[in-house]
Scaffold this motif. Structure first.
Motif, mmCIF file in Angstrom:
data_model
loop_
_atom_site.group_PDB
_atom_site.id
_atom_site.type_symbol
_atom_site.label_atom_id
_atom_site.label_comp_id
_atom_site.label_asym_id
_atom_site.label_seq_id
_atom_site.Cartn_x
_atom_site.Cartn_y
_atom_site.Cartn_z
ATOM 1 N N ARG A 190 1.482 -1.435 -0.241
ATOM 2 C CA ARG A 190 0.144 -0.139 0.166
ATOM 3 C C ARG A 190 0.770 1.382 -0.460
ATOM 4 O O ARG A 190 1.336 1.947 0.463
ATOM 5 C CB ARG A 190 -1.260 -0.018 1.586
ATOM 6 N N VAL A 191 1.114 1.787 -0.840
ATOM 7 C CA VAL A 191 2.063 2.368 -1.224
ATOM 8 C C VAL A 191 1.615 4.109 -2.577
ATOM 9 O O VAL A 191 2.382 4.440 -3.056
ATOM 10 C CB VAL A 191 3.460 2.213 -1.705
ATOM 11 N N PHE A 192 0.401 4.233 -2.680
ATOM 12 C CA PHE A 192 -0.465 4.853 -3.459
ATOM 13 C C PHE A 192 -1.522 5.369 -2.223
ATOM 14 O O PHE A 192 -2.126 5.377 -1.534
ATOM 15 C CB PHE A 192 -1.526 4.743 -4.446
ATOM 16 N N GLU A 193 -1.875 6.994 -2.811
ATOM 17 C CA GLU A 193 -2.495 7.853 -1.695
ATOM 18 C C GLU A 193 -3.703 7.498 -2.233
ATOM 19 O O GLU A 193 -4.331 7.231 -2.696
ATOM 20 C CB GLU A 193 -2.034 8.971 -2.212
ATOM 21 N N LYS A 233 -2.361 9.793 2.530
ATOM 22 C CA LYS A 233 -2.212 8.718 2.927
ATOM 23 C C LYS A 233 -1.836 7.474 1.912
ATOM 24 O O LYS A 233 -2.322 7.141 1.242
ATOM 25 C CB LYS A 233 -3.002 8.760 4.444
ATOM 26 N N LEU A 234 -0.563 7.055 2.148
ATOM 27 C CA LEU A 234 -0.433 6.436 1.829
ATOM 28 C C LEU A 234 -1.000 4.663 1.868
ATOM 29 O O LEU A 234 -0.300 3.989 2.869
ATOM 30 C CB LEU A 234 1.082 5.935 1.673
ATOM 31 N N ASN A 235 -1.709 4.094 1.301
ATOM 32 C CA ASN A 235 -3.334 3.561 2.135
ATOM 33 C C ASN A 235 -3.691 2.284 0.980
ATOM 34 O O ASN A 235 -4.188 1.664 1.236
ATOM 35 C CB ASN A 235 -4.127 4.307 2.564
ATOM 36 N N LEU A 236 -2.906 3.006 -0.269
ATOM 37 C CA LEU A 236 -3.585 2.251 -1.141
ATOM 38 C C LEU A 236 -3.396 0.772 -1.842
ATOM 39 O O LEU A 236 -1.832 1.062 -2.335
ATOM 40 C CB LEU A 236 -4.567 2.423 -2.374
ATOM 41 N N SER A 237 -3.509 -0.335 -2.987
ATOM 42 C CA SER A 237 -2.424 -1.140 -3.207
ATOM 43 C C SER A 237 -3.007 -0.604 -4.453
ATOM 44 O O SER A 237 -2.847 0.017 -5.348
ATOM 45 C CB SER A 237 -2.900 -2.536 -3.507
ATOM 46 N N VAL A 269 9.029 6.884 -5.002
ATOM 47 C CA VAL A 269 8.942 5.695 -3.627
ATOM 48 C C VAL A 269 9.460 4.828 -3.834
ATOM 49 O O VAL A 269 9.282 4.049 -5.206
ATOM 50 C CB VAL A 269 7.175 5.383 -3.780
ATOM 51 N N THR A 270 10.593 3.618 -3.612
ATOM 52 C CA THR A 270 11.597 2.874 -4.005
ATOM 53 C C THR A 270 11.501 2.161 -2.894
ATOM 54 O O THR A 270 11.901 2.621 -1.520
ATOM 55 C CB THR A 270 12.818 3.119 -4.233
ATOM 56 N N ILE A 271 11.163 0.534 -2.840
ATOM 57 C CA ILE A 271 10.794 -0.413 -1.792
ATOM 58 C C ILE A 271 12.055 -1.472 -2.075
ATOM 59 O O ILE A 271 12.256 -2.045 -3.624
ATOM 60 C CB ILE A 271 10.169 -0.150 -2.326
ATOM 61 N N ILE A 272 13.206 -2.272 -1.065
ATOM 62 C CA ILE A 272 13.664 -3.439 -1.553
ATOM 63 C C ILE A 272 13.655 -4.224 -0.786
ATOM 64 O O ILE A 272 13.152 -4.006 0.618
ATOM 65 C CB ILE A 272 15.060 -2.652 -1.609
#
Length: 145
Positions: free
Chosen positions: A53-56, A61-65, A139-142
């Motif tokens: 969930r990193v979409f506004e 808030k970053l709450n959407l997938s 937004v970058t996630i590893i």
């Protein structure tokens, strides 16, 4: 398995001056495999990525997938995620899965992603690819499993 996930407004991959994969809003995944990766590894990361969930939302808030925003995935194989740079100046890639194993894992990973109902575009395993993107956020996630 290692995945670098970038939230994007758009991304594409080109091989020999031909666009072979292109998406709008979604995730660009740079994906590398190790010799111990298996079905369990693939299933775990497919679940984590497709439910991230990193979409506004409407409150910012970053709450959407990805599913919530009807996004897509561009999956690009990248064995160089397994580079070992501890000795010398030339990286070693001995920690990466062998190409035969990695090709099968990459294909299986992409099929499992697509089976969730999310549109999936891909690069071409082993090809010299040019990847372009507009990173959103950034937004970058590893992920490493």
């Amino acid at each position: 398995m290692k995945v670098v996930l970038q939230r994007v407004k758009q991304a594409q991959v080109t091989v020999d001056e031909e666009v072979i994969g292109k998406i709008g809003t979604g995730f660009l995944l740079l994906v590398g495999f190790g010799p111990d990766d298996n079905d369990e590894t693939l299933d775990y990361l497919v679940h984590k990525i497709t439910n991230l969930r990193v979409f506004e939302d409407e409150a910012g808030k970053l709450n959407l997938s990805l599913k919530d925003v009807q996004g897509s995935i561009l999956s690009v194989s990248q064995f160089t995620l397994y580079a070992n740079t501890k000795k010398g100046n030339r990286p070693s890639f001995t920690e990466a899965a062998q190409p035969e194993q990695a090709t099968q894992l990459y294909d299986d990973f992409n099929h499992r992603l697509a089976a969730t109902g999310i549109p999936v575009a891909t690069g071409k395993f082993g090809a010299n690819m040019q990847v372009s993107l507009i990173n959103d956020g950034p937004v970058t996630i590893i992920y490493e499993k």
